[in-house]
Design a protein around this motif. Sequence first.
Motif, PDB file in Angstrom:
ATOM      1  N   GLN A   1      12.319   4.184  -2.151  1.00 50.76           N
ATOM      2  CA  GLN A   1      10.941   4.285  -1.669  1.00 50.76           C
ATOM      3  C   GLN A   1       9.939   3.982  -2.787  1.00 50.76           C
ATOM      4  OE1 GLN A   1      11.972   8.229  -0.136  1.00 50.76           O
ATOM      5  NE2 GLN A   1      10.864   7.701   1.741  1.00 50.76           N
ATOM      6  N   LEU A   2      10.301   4.317  -4.020  1.00 47.69           N
ATOM      7  CA  LEU A   2       9.430   3.993  -5.157  1.00 47.69           C
ATOM      8  C   LEU A   2       9.269   2.477  -5.297  1.00 47.69           C
ATOM      9  CD1 LEU A   2       7.808   4.648  -7.711  1.00 47.69           C
ATOM     10  CD2 LEU A   2       9.983   4.799  -8.958  1.00 47.69           C
ATOM     11  N   VAL A   3      10.387   1.763  -5.176  1.00 45.56           N
ATOM     12  CA  VAL A   3      10.325   0.301  -5.261  1.00 45.56           C
ATOM     13  C   VAL A   3       9.450  -0.266  -4.136  1.00 45.56           C
ATOM     14  CG1 VAL A   3      11.704  -1.801  -4.952  1.00 45.56           C
ATOM     15  CG2 VAL A   3      12.473  -0.004  -6.522  1.00 45.56           C
ATOM     16  N   ALA A   4       9.595   0.293  -2.919  1.00 45.12           N
ATOM     17  CA  ALA A   4       8.787  -0.187  -1.796  1.00 45.12           C
ATOM     18  C   ALA A   4       7.303   0.088  -2.026  1.00 45.12           C
ATOM     19  CB  ALA A   4       9.261   0.468  -0.507  1.00 45.12           C
ATOM     20  N   ALA A   5       6.979   1.261  -2.593  1.00 46.29           N
ATOM     21  CA  ALA A   5       5.577   1.598  -2.850  1.00 46.29           C
ATOM     22  C   ALA A   5       4.986   0.692  -3.928  1.00 46.29           C
ATOM     23  CB  ALA A   5       5.466   3.063  -3.259  1.00 46.29           C
ATOM     24  N   ARG A   6       5.757   0.441  -4.991  1.00 46.27           N
ATOM     25  CA  ARG A   6       5.277  -0.482  -6.031  1.00 46.27           C
ATOM     26  C   ARG A   6       5.094  -1.892  -5.476  1.00 46.27           C
ATOM     27  NH1 ARG A   6       9.556   1.108 -10.413  1.00 46.27           N
ATOM     28  NH2 ARG A   6       8.643   2.919 -11.460  1.00 46.27           N
ATOM     29  N   GLN A   7       6.011  -2.274  -4.610  1.00 50.09           N
ATOM     30  CA  GLN A   7       5.892  -3.606  -4.012  1.00 50.09           C
ATOM     31  C   GLN A   7       4.594  -3.702  -3.207  1.00 50.09           C
ATOM     32  OE1 GLN A   7       7.568  -5.989  -4.831  1.00 50.09           O
ATOM     33  NE2 GLN A   7       7.501  -7.562  -3.265  1.00 50.09           N
ATOM     34  N   GLU A   8       4.282  -2.652  -2.466  1.00 51.28           N
ATOM     35  CA  GLU A   8       3.029  -2.640  -1.709  1.00 51.28           C
ATOM     36  C   GLU A   8       1.829  -2.691  -2.659  1.00 51.28           C
ATOM     37  OE1 GLU A   8       0.269  -2.689   1.187  1.00 51.28           O
ATOM     38  OE2 GLU A   8       2.431  -2.992   1.397  1.00 51.28           O
ATOM     39  N   LEU A   9       1.905  -1.946  -3.755  1.00 48.62           N
ATOM     40  CA  LEU A   9       0.833  -2.005  -4.754  1.00 48.62           C
ATOM     41  C   LEU A   9       0.664  -3.426  -5.287  1.00 48.62           C
ATOM     42  CD1 LEU A   9       1.420   1.267  -6.808  1.00 48.62           C
ATOM     43  CD2 LEU A   9      -0.718   0.623  -5.686  1.00 48.62           C
ATOM     44  N   SER A  10       1.777  -4.122  -5.507  1.00 50.44           N
ATOM     45  CA  SER A  10       1.683  -5.488  -6.035  1.00 50.44           C
ATOM     46  C   SER A  10       1.017  -6.418  -5.030  1.00 50.44           C
ATOM     47  CB  SER A  10       3.075  -6.006  -6.419  1.00 50.44           C
ATOM     48  OG  SER A  10       3.840  -6.378  -5.291  1.00 50.44           O
ATOM     49  N   PHE A  11       1.225  -6.168  -3.724  1.00 53.08           N
ATOM     50  CA  PHE A  11       0.556  -6.986  -2.716  1.00 53.08           C
ATOM     51  C   PHE A  11      -0.958  -6.761  -2.766  1.00 53.08           C
ATOM     52  CE2 PHE A  11       4.600  -6.845   0.027  1.00 53.08           C
ATOM     53  CZ  PHE A  11       5.082  -8.001  -0.573  1.00 53.08           C
ATOM     54  N   GLU A  12      -1.365  -5.505  -2.965  1.00 55.02           N
ATOM     55  CA  GLU A  12      -2.804  -5.241  -3.082  1.00 55.02           C
ATOM     56  C   GLU A  12      -3.376  -5.922  -4.326  1.00 55.02           C
ATOM     57  OE1 GLU A  12      -1.457  -1.489  -2.078  1.00 55.02           O
ATOM     58  OE2 GLU A  12      -1.512  -2.625  -0.211  1.00 55.02           O
ATOM     59  N   ASP A  13      -2.633  -5.853  -5.429  1.00 60.22           N
ATOM     60  CA  ASP A  13      -3.095  -6.503  -6.660  1.00 60.22           C
ATOM     61  C   ASP A  13      -3.196  -8.019  -6.482  1.00 60.22           C
ATOM     62  OD1 ASP A  13      -3.329  -4.130  -8.030  1.00 60.22           O
ATOM     63  OD2 ASP A  13      -1.277  -4.192  -8.800  1.00 60.22           O
ATOM     64  N   ARG A  14      -2.280  -8.576  -5.693  1.00 61.14           N
ATOM     65  CA  ARG A  14      -2.364 -10.014  -5.430  1.00 61.14           C
ATOM     66  C   ARG A  14      -3.666 -10.349  -4.713  1.00 61.14           C
ATOM     67  NH1 ARG A  14      -1.454 -13.091  -1.007  1.00 61.14           N
ATOM     68  NH2 ARG A  14      -0.653 -11.343   0.204  1.00 61.14           N
ATOM     69  N   LEU A  15      -4.007  -9.552  -3.715  1.00 59.29           N
ATOM     70  CA  LEU A  15      -5.248  -9.792  -2.982  1.00 59.29           C
ATOM     71  C   LEU A  15      -6.479  -9.570  -3.854  1.00 59.29           C
ATOM     72  CD1 LEU A  15      -4.323  -8.119   0.437  1.00 59.29           C
ATOM     73  CD2 LEU A  15      -4.468 -10.564  -0.065  1.00 59.29           C
ATOM     74  N   LEU A  16      -6.359  -8.654  -4.824  1.00 65.82           N
ATOM     75  CA  LEU A  16      -7.479  -8.367  -5.726  1.00 65.82           C
ATOM     76  C   LEU A  16      -7.509  -9.304  -6.928  1.00 65.82           C
ATOM     77  CD1 LEU A  16      -7.207  -4.465  -5.607  1.00 65.82           C
ATOM     78  CD2 LEU A  16      -8.991  -5.872  -4.539  1.00 65.82           C
ATOM     79  N   GLY A  17      -6.493 -10.182  -7.043  1.00 60.97           N
ATOM     80  CA  GLY A  17      -6.464 -11.159  -8.127  1.00 60.97           C
ATOM     81  C   GLY A  17      -6.003 -10.611  -9.458  1.00 60.97           C
TER      82      GLY A  17
END
Length: 897
Positions: free
Chosen positions: A86-102
């Motif tokens: 679940q930690l990996v999944a949460a970090r992955q979701e964080l990385s998607f937000e960072d992608r959108l934020l540049g």
Amino acid sequence: MRKNPARKIFLVVALLSVTLSGLSAYRQSAKPDRGGQEATHAPAPTTIDSLLEQARILRKSGRPTEARLFAEQSAALAEKQKAWEQLVAARQELSFEDRLLGDYDRLLQLRLANLETVRKHREGFRDAKEAERSARQYLASAYSWKKDYALAIRYCREDLALSEAKDQPGALVPHALQRLGINLYLAGQYSEAEQRLRQAYAKYEAFYGVTHETQAAWYYEAQVEALRWLQRVLVAEKRFEEALEIAELGRSRALAATMTARATDVNAEPTAPPGETIRRIAREHGSTLVEYSVLYEYDPDMLFIFGNFEDVPVASIYIWVIEPGGRITYHESQVPHQGPSFLQLVRQARSSIGAYGRGVTINPEPREPKTQPLQDLYNQLINPVTANLPRDPAQVVTFILQDWLFMVPFAALQDPTGHYLIERHPIAAVPSLGVLDLTHKELSLSRKGKGALIVGNPAMPSLPAEPGQPHQPLSPLPGAEREAKAVAAQFHATPLTGAAATKSEVLRRLPNAQLAHFATHGLLDQTTGYQSALAFAPESGDDGFLTAGQIQDLKLKADLVVLSACDTARGKMSGDGIVGLSRAFLTAGVPSVLISLWAIADAPTAYLMQHFYQQLERGLDKASSLRRAMLDTMENYPSPGNWAAFLLMGESAVAPGSRGVAGNAQPLSRDQMLVSGFTFPIPNKISDLGEDPNPEFEGVVSSVRFDTPLTLTELCDFYEHELVKRGLTELTNLKNVEATGFGLVFRGPWSDREVVVSGTDMSNVGTNARSMSLRFELRRDDDAEFSPAVNEQRAGIPIPPHATGVDIADKFDLAAGVGNIKFLSSMTSEGLLDFYRPLFLKRGYTEFTVEQDARQEVKTWEFHGPLKDLALFLKVEKSFFHPERREANIRSGKPSK
């Protein structure tokens, strides 16, 4: 659908296209409300998974900053609880937000941390190998975002190695090859990039194969994207003609494969047409061909995820012009990074001329429509190739379109002097050169349709404004009725209007029509495309909607079908083209379909159609007739919103013998109707409708399923009444009725199939519904007769025409010496031998012995082949149960000597 000028505001489902997530949603009975209960707020998320789901919801709704707060809480809680997966999944979701934020640096750190977590805590993952592969895949994407292609390539290679090590059928390996090929291209390593992308395409091809057209359009998405990147590689190496061949391979593959199969009874693998074939198509068609290929910016995290091709911006458009003389030129149109995106430009152009969407208030059109988007699109799409377009205004320009280009109003594009493109050239469009070649070949076939089928303003069927609401009839279209009567008068025909314009009557006449003209409402399905529909008068057991899925299963003889309803050019956008009504008619064998890009008012529509048919009667081709009609309409209705909506899809030429249409198309007999246009009757109160093809029946929709609140008794009575009324005969000895379900079997004029109806009570699973299944099944009796193509596909070996009762114990593989089949035939023993002897000899077998038993009228021929200790036996004897026929048995076995 059509605008009604008497109303400035219209109901959502009444006057413009209805976007539906499948027609079944609109066939549902109204659901009860919640009895006035007040809405309650959902509790705040507190678990790892609920926090993560809230983050995903916020990100997908365009709120990445808020989403990040919930993803951070989910990650912190997972780390505290040592929930590594679940930690990996949460970090992955964080990385998607960072992608959108540049923030690509933070994205990279998160994905590096994920790989490290998987390595350290392998015991915390259900599939540690897959978790590591996925972590490397996303790490490669992170380096792609940072344009560090050397490291991106390194992790792509590791991803590929791990994917290949899994040794499982699926898309992992071709996906990995595709990502590697793209990064090699971006790094300028063109030779290996080409190799990897071709490997990816081959792997996709092996995995997906060529399936039924309703399924294959979606299967080709990833393949198409791999081919678009391969085009980039070839263009970078200035191999422009090869790039055109690949561009052509990557479009309308499912449609072309289906059209080819229906024309030849052979399932053909699509192949890239060589340059000489492309030149031949241009020469035979006599048109200047302009092929576009739309290329998108690289989004490493969304390589295979498109939402109607809206999620990733267009980067550039490749353009090839193929002149009738054979000259091919290449051009590229770069899409500026500043200003509106290409998709926004298309939407602005449509809006500027009144191509309004669903649920819009219709205002009087402006006298001076906004034209800048039309000029911007001209600069993007036409200006790069102006020098290669014909100077002769009579020569047709055929555009080969892709993605959102299908929605571009090409006729209304304006050059810098303010002239519209239609003033310069007649225009036609196709989804691919391969489809154009097939529609042109359709013209060479004997178009045996006679007479016209003209339909206008049927007594409208009903739909709910929204799923779960009461059904309401679609609004009547008196202007469409006037149009139909005017068109019918030109052809000395009688139009179908009002209650006479039922779907069943349309289906009786359509297969024999030389020309079909439909002025009615159209429904738009952007979810699958196959539930897009034309509206006709409803009857008992039929809701009145003729869907694209039903249309494509017909075999039509018409030279031209005109869809004078709104938005009939639209449907589900896929990598294989637009799936909807126009595609369905092309699949059904119609070489030319006139479709609309938006809704226009009744008066200009009727005027344009009258002039279009007049020009056809005067001897012009279809595209030139449409151009002349548009120019005539422009004089009285200057706004392009009134004259530029129609587009000719397919062949411009008129089929030999198809001029001089006169009179009504003759209806089919009941038996002919059952063979060519049978559809399963469906009651009104249903939900969860599903339709599936069956390759054994040459691709027709042969299985329908749905749920309904009707009782088993009501359903049994309904189907016994409706199917007998349609000319079927019930096999009462096979009727089975029990407390929890029933089964019925019906025969019709088909020699190869029977209709099976079954219903099951679902009360035992807590729902007050019955689950229904309506399907064709293969007949197994001695009189069952299949087409030679179907027989060969089933048996693996040719079967003589008109053979019956084919029984396949083992499908044949002559190379392996395996097979065992039986069938009945009216051919003599010697005739059957003459049929099979050349086939066996060609495969390397030699005739060895013949055994005869004159008393029993049995003959057996033995053939020895290339495989040791294996022989083929052809045994023919008089049938005991059918003495007028011979029973043949072909099998492999050990040689007799």
